[in-house]
Write an enzyme that holds these catalytic residues in place. Structure first.
Site, PDB file in Angstrom:
ATOM      1  CD  GLU A   1      -0.393   0.461   4.556  1.00 24.27           C
ATOM      2  OE1 GLU A   1       0.355  -0.532   4.668  1.00 24.27           O
ATOM      3  OE2 GLU A   1      -1.634   0.364   4.467  1.00 24.27           O
TER       4      GLU A   1
ATOM      5  CD  GLU B   1      -2.265  -3.221   9.283  1.00 21.40           C
ATOM      6  OE1 GLU B   1      -1.898  -2.034   9.418  1.00 21.40           O
ATOM      7  OE2 GLU B   1      -2.918  -3.627   8.298  1.00 21.40           O
TER       8      GLU B   1
ATOM      9  CG  HIS C   1      -2.057  -0.976   1.080  1.00 20.24           C
ATOM     10  ND1 HIS C   1      -2.620  -1.630   2.158  1.00 20.24           N
ATOM     11  CD2 HIS C   1      -2.746  -1.401  -0.017  1.00 20.24           C
ATOM     12  CE1 HIS C   1      -3.596  -2.412   1.728  1.00 20.24           C
ATOM     13  NE2 HIS C   1      -3.685  -2.300   0.422  1.00 20.24           N
TER      14      HIS C   1
ATOM     15  CG  HIS D   1      -0.057  -4.078   5.368  1.00 18.81           C
ATOM     16  ND1 HIS D   1      -0.883  -3.646   4.363  1.00 18.81           N
ATOM     17  CD2 HIS D   1       0.428  -5.280   4.956  1.00 18.81           C
ATOM     18  CE1 HIS D   1      -0.901  -4.541   3.386  1.00 18.81           C
ATOM     19  NE2 HIS D   1      -0.109  -5.544   3.726  1.00 18.81           N
TER      20      HIS D   1
END
Length: 414
Positions: A179, A377, A176, A301
């Site tokens: 990020e 994350e 992504h 992420h």
């Protein structure tokens, strides 16, 4: 309500025409505001209404709260609809451009690559090339595919000459585009593997054949870096003229089943025209499928601060779920000792975040049977992390990786 929407439709169209004529090359997000909303009835209608006026509306959250980025033109409408739906909102960032400016400060070129700034794709690739030249007997540049705009998906293989049949550990980050902390942290981890004098990290380096890719969506990352900080997708062009697909909704596992959109103009979660429609995911999957002895697959992420295991769209548990949880807990315990930061999980995304199908982690587990598969994350707020604190998360991640491989070895995975 209908008359309110008509009024704002006309006003917003006028403002957008003026804005289009005067927009600068880099989207500043001046006076864009982030609100935190307590989840409740009417939330999805609020989001859908905002997206009707501005496809680029950003939102993210968990089971309790949602954060949404609103342009200054749409603030009155947002507040009106939220109040009517009796949704509890809180203004948490008054001007998002201030956070962007913090991230865009680069050190002098002569200082070289560092972990107190964010760098564009070419600088990251130059760092990988420099490392391969400094450590020619341990490392080599590897290409795991290509991008729509012709960039390589470039990584570094770290494989000290100790055992020809080592287990393979694969790391991907930056899928992504917005990020930014993930490519930065991944290059930090590479540096630790190559330069640390800590015997535990040296042992971790020598135990595995590492394949590490800091940015597997290079076009999207470059676009986020140069033009639009909140860009998330690839940069392919759809037939209707909209750009990009979400590369973590484009893998051939339960494609479009949960948490993905079939609308090409969706700014966040368009899953693509078909599974592996994006050259990035297609060629990356081919590289992964060609790896022998792939034992671990790690995706980075941000910024939910949690550890996830397969499958992201299910609360049912895979056959070695208990082992993954035990290994994951040990990993988080190692990381906690660094900065005393607690992560949620480990668990599936469906259990502690939201259901999402078509992601890389789930495809790797399903199609390759890879035993150790995780998504970390990392920390941050609204995809922002101060550049001078990159090493803080880098040290944390290094210890998390050490905890992961230590406990996995205790359980007999290698």
């Amino acid at each position: 309500m209908e008359s309110l929407l008509v009024k704002f439709s006309l006003l917003y169209l006028f403002i957008q025409c003026v804005h289009t004529a005067t927009v600068s090359k880099y989207k500043s997000y001046k006076d864009f505001k982030i609100y935190s909303i307590q989840n409740g009835n009417g939330l999805q209608r609020l989001i859908d209404t905002m997206k009707e006026f501005d496809e680029s509306v950003f939102y993210s959250g968990n089971r309790n709260t949602t954060q949404i980025l609103i342009s200054p033109d749409l603030v009155p409408m947002f507040e009106e609809i939220a109040a009517e739906a009796k949704l509890e909102t809180k203004l948490v960032v008054d001007d998002y451009s201030g956070l962007i400016e913090i991230e865009r400060v680069l050190p002098p070129r002569k200082s070289g690559f560092s972990w107190n700034a964010y760098y564009d794709v070419n600088d990251i690739y130059r760092y990988l090339s420099n490392m391969s030249q400094q450590y020619p007997t341990w490392t080599e540049l590897v290409v795991a595919g290509k991008s729509y705009e012709g960039r390589q998906i470039l990584g570094l293989r770290i494989n000290t000459p100790t055992d020809p049949d080592k287990p393979v550990m694969f790391i991907e980050s930056g899928i992504h585009a917005r990020e930014w902390i993930t490519p930065a942290t991944t290059t930090y981890f590479i540096n630790q593997l190559l330069t640390s004098s800590d015997p535990d990290i040296i042992a971790m380096r020598e135990k595995f054949d590492w394949h590490i890719f800091p940015t597997v969506n290079p076009d999207g990352y470059h676009h986020s870096y140069k033009y639009d900080r909140m860009w998330r997708k690839t940069r392919s062009k759809s037939e209707n003229g909209c750009y990009g697909a979400d590369p973590n909704r484009n893998w051939d596992y339960n494609w479009l089943k949960h948490g993905a959109s079939n609308r090409p103009c969706d700014y966040q979660t368009y899953g693509g025209a078909k599974p592996f429609s994006e050259v990035e995911t297609r060629t990356l999957s081919e590289y992964i499928a060609g790896l022998e002895n792939l034992t671990g697959y790690i995706a980075f992420h941000s910024d939910a601060q949690m550890l996830l295991v397969p499958y992201s769209d299910s609360v049912e548990h895979i056959d070695n779920y208990d082992d993954l949880i035990q290994i994951g807990k040990t990993s988080l315990e190692y990381g906690y000792k660094v900065n005393k930061e607690k992560y949620d999980g480990p668990a599936t995304a469906a259990e502690i975040l939201y259901k999402a199908s078509g992601g890389s982690m789930d495809w790797v587990r399903y199609s390759q049977g890879t035993p150790l598969v995780y998504t970390y994350e990392l920390r941050g707020v609204y995809f922002h992390w101060p550049p001078w604190r990159i090493s803080e998360q880098g040290d944390e991640v290094t210890q998390m990786m050490l905890g992961l491989v230590t406990e996995a070895q205790n359980l007999g995975y290698f």
